[in-house]
Design a protein around this motif. Structure first.
Motif, PDB file in Angstrom:
ATOM      1  N   GLU A   1     -26.241  67.226 -76.122  1.00 54.00           N
ATOM      2  CA  GLU A   1     -26.812  67.115 -74.782  1.00 54.00           C
ATOM      3  C   GLU A   1     -28.094  66.295 -74.808  1.00 54.00           C
ATOM      4  N   ASN A   2     -28.866  66.430 -75.880  1.00 55.23           N
ATOM      5  CA  ASN A   2     -30.110  65.693 -76.066  1.00 55.23           C
ATOM      6  C   ASN A   2     -30.071  65.005 -77.423  1.00 55.23           C
ATOM      7  N   LYS A   3     -30.969  64.056 -77.626  1.00 58.17           N
ATOM      8  CA  LYS A   3     -31.059  63.377 -78.916  1.00 58.17           C
ATOM      9  C   LYS A   3     -31.400  64.406 -79.997  1.00 58.17           C
ATOM     10  N   PRO A   4     -30.573  64.503 -81.049  1.00 57.27           N
ATOM     11  CA  PRO A   4     -30.808  65.515 -82.089  1.00 57.27           C
ATOM     12  C   PRO A   4     -31.809  65.048 -83.140  1.00 57.27           C
ATOM     13  N   LYS A   5     -32.232  65.973 -83.957  1.00 59.68           N
ATOM     14  CA  LYS A   5     -32.980  65.681 -85.179  1.00 59.68           C
ATOM     15  C   LYS A   5     -31.937  65.590 -86.287  1.00 59.68           C
ATOM     16  N   VAL A   6     -32.150  64.692 -87.255  1.00 61.02           N
ATOM     17  CA  VAL A   6     -31.196  64.502 -88.341  1.00 61.02           C
ATOM     18  C   VAL A   6     -31.925  64.629 -89.673  1.00 61.02           C
ATOM     19  N   ALA A   7     -31.349  65.388 -90.585  1.00 59.51           N
ATOM     20  CA  ALA A   7     -31.874  65.527 -91.948  1.00 59.51           C
ATOM     21  C   ALA A   7     -30.808  65.048 -92.924  1.00 59.51           C
ATOM     22  N   LEU A   8     -31.252  64.362 -93.974  1.00 63.88           N
ATOM     23  CA  LEU A   8     -30.348  63.829 -94.993  1.00 63.88           C
ATOM     24  C   LEU A   8     -30.701  64.396 -96.361  1.00 63.88           C
ATOM     25  N   SER A   9     -29.706  64.478 -97.221  1.00 66.45           N
ATOM     26  CA  SER A   9     -29.958  64.835 -98.617  1.00 66.45           C
ATOM     27  C   SER A   9     -29.173  63.881 -99.507  1.00 66.45           C
ATOM     28  N   VAL A  10     -29.629  63.738-100.730  1.00 64.40           N
ATOM     29  CA  VAL A  10     -28.906  62.982-101.752  1.00 64.40           C
ATOM     30  C   VAL A  10     -28.398  64.001-102.768  1.00 64.40           C
ATOM     31  N   THR A  11     -27.098  63.998-103.003  1.00 66.70           N
ATOM     32  CA  THR A  11     -26.516  64.957-103.944  1.00 66.70           C
ATOM     33  C   THR A  11     -25.987  64.296-105.207  1.00 66.70           C
ATOM     34  N   GLN A  12     -25.828  62.975-105.183  1.00 66.65           N
ATOM     35  CA  GLN A  12     -25.279  62.282-106.347  1.00 66.65           C
ATOM     36  C   GLN A  12     -25.805  60.858-106.351  1.00 66.65           C
ATOM     37  N   ILE A  13     -26.193  60.376-107.528  1.00 71.40           N
ATOM     38  CA  ILE A  13     -26.561  58.969-107.688  1.00 71.40           C
ATOM     39  C   ILE A  13     -26.100  58.506-109.062  1.00 71.40           C
ATOM     40  N   ASP A  14     -25.484  57.335-109.102  1.00 70.12           N
ATOM     41  CA  ASP A  14     -25.084  56.702-110.352  1.00 70.12           C
ATOM     42  C   ASP A  14     -25.861  55.401-110.420  1.00 70.12           C
ATOM     43  N   ALA A  15     -26.790  55.313-111.374  1.00 70.98           N
ATOM     44  CA  ALA A  15     -27.668  54.150-111.453  1.00 70.98           C
ATOM     45  C   ALA A  15     -27.773  53.665-112.900  1.00 70.98           C
ATOM     46  N   ASP A  16     -28.170  52.420-113.047  1.00 69.83           N
ATOM     47  CA  ASP A  16     -28.346  51.805-114.354  1.00 69.83           C
ATOM     48  C   ASP A  16     -29.453  52.524-115.126  1.00 69.83           C
TER      49      ASP A  16
ATOM     50  N   SER B   1     -31.645  54.726 -85.743  1.00 69.24           N
ATOM     51  CA  SER B   1     -30.842  54.542 -84.524  1.00 69.24           C
ATOM     52  C   SER B   1     -30.149  55.837 -84.097  1.00 69.24           C
ATOM     53  N   ILE B   2     -30.893  56.928 -84.073  1.00 64.49           N
ATOM     54  CA  ILE B   2     -30.330  58.225 -83.703  1.00 64.49           C
ATOM     55  C   ILE B   2     -30.119  58.296 -82.194  1.00 64.49           C
ATOM     56  N   SER B   3     -28.926  58.705 -81.782  1.00 62.25           N
ATOM     57  CA  SER B   3     -28.618  58.890 -80.358  1.00 62.25           C
ATOM     58  C   SER B   3     -27.839  60.197 -80.196  1.00 62.25           C
ATOM     59  N   ARG B   4     -27.488  60.525 -78.979  1.00 65.87           N
ATOM     60  CA  ARG B   4     -26.688  61.727 -78.712  1.00 65.87           C
ATOM     61  C   ARG B   4     -25.291  61.624 -79.315  1.00 65.87           C
ATOM     62  N   ASP B   5     -24.825  60.386 -79.554  1.00 66.49           N
ATOM     63  CA  ASP B   5     -23.463  60.157 -80.013  1.00 66.49           C
ATOM     64  C   ASP B   5     -23.325  59.947 -81.518  1.00 66.49           C
TER      65      ASP B   5
ATOM     66  N   LYS C   1     -29.421  54.409 -93.453  1.00 58.69           N
ATOM     67  CA  LYS C   1     -29.812  53.200 -94.177  1.00 58.69           C
ATOM     68  C   LYS C   1     -30.182  53.606 -95.597  1.00 58.69           C
ATOM     69  N   ILE C   2     -29.480  53.015 -96.571  1.00 57.46           N
ATOM     70  CA  ILE C   2     -29.725  53.275 -97.981  1.00 57.46           C
ATOM     71  C   ILE C   2     -30.253  51.976 -98.569  1.00 57.46           C
ATOM     72  N   ARG C   3     -31.392  52.059 -99.284  1.00 62.99           N
ATOM     73  CA  ARG C   3     -31.915  50.829 -99.863  1.00 62.99           C
ATOM     74  C   ARG C   3     -32.465  51.070-101.253  1.00 62.99           C
ATOM     75  N   THR C   4     -32.525  49.994-102.013  1.00 64.31           N
ATOM     76  CA  THR C   4     -33.153  49.983-103.322  1.00 64.31           C
ATOM     77  C   THR C   4     -33.920  48.676-103.444  1.00 64.31           C
ATOM     78  N   TRP C   5     -34.733  48.532-104.488  1.00 61.21           N
ATOM     79  CA  TRP C   5     -35.558  47.336-104.627  1.00 61.21           C
ATOM     80  C   TRP C   5     -35.884  47.089-106.099  1.00 61.21           C
ATOM     81  N   ALA C   6     -36.587  45.994-106.330  1.00 59.60           N
ATOM     82  CA  ALA C   6     -36.978  45.544-107.672  1.00 59.60           C
ATOM     83  C   ALA C   6     -35.726  45.372-108.537  1.00 59.60           C
ATOM     84  N   ASP C   7     -35.760  45.849-109.778  1.00 58.70           N
ATOM     85  CA  ASP C   7     -34.622  45.641-110.677  1.00 58.70           C
ATOM     86  C   ASP C   7     -33.652  46.823-110.722  1.00 58.70           C
ATOM     87  N   SER C   8     -33.824  47.802-109.828  1.00 57.49           N
ATOM     88  CA  SER C   8     -32.930  48.967-109.796  1.00 57.49           C
ATOM     89  C   SER C   8     -31.510  48.544-109.468  1.00 57.49           C
ATOM     90  N   LYS C   9     -30.563  49.226-110.093  1.00 58.32           N
ATOM     91  CA  LYS C   9     -29.144  48.983-109.828  1.00 58.32           C
ATOM     92  C   LYS C   9     -28.486  50.329-109.552  1.00 58.32           C
TER      93      LYS C   9
END
Length: 116
Positions: free
Chosen positions: A59-74, A87-91, A96-104
């Motif tokens: 009915e209204n714009k919700p609050k959103v929480a995220l967690s990370v449960t698994q990562i496979d990295a170099d 870009s949170i909306s009612r629908d 957005k997932i990002r990394t930087w520098a030399d991380s893989k």
């Protein structure tokens, strides 16, 4: 103790009847091999997005929480990552997932929960 149990039962019933506490949840993941996946290549800032559409609108714009449960990295580079809801909306919303520098990052996944 009995009155506390009764009070909790009444509150739970009122919330379920009124629809006051709308909560929706799900999982998300991105991995090497998906179209446009770039978190495991090159250097500098790289990003992926995941679109989430709620099964039914809030009915209204919700609050959103995220967690990370698994990562496979170099193992030969620092593990740098950021995960945010944008870009949170009612629908729905976008993760957005990002990394930087030399991380893989070869894959990353987690849970999301949205509530009013």
């Amino acid at each position: 103790m009995r009155s506390l149990f009764f009070f909790a039962a009444v509150i739970t019933l009122l919330i379920s009847i009124s629809g006051f506490a709308q909560v929706k949840s799900g999982t998300w993941s991105v991995r090497e091999g998906q179209a446009g996946y770039n978190l495991h290549t090159n250097q500098g800032e790289r990003a992926m997005t995941v679109s989430v559409k709620f099964p039914t609108s809030f009915e209204n714009k919700p609050k959103v929480a995220l967690s990370v449960t698994q990562i496979d990295a170099d193992k030969n580079a620092n593990q740098r990552y950021n995960v945010e809801a944008i870009s949170i909306s009612r629908d729905g919303f976008t993760i957005k997932i990002r990394t930087w520098a030399d991380s893989k990052v070869f894959s990353i996944s987690g849970y999301w929960i949205a509530h009013e």
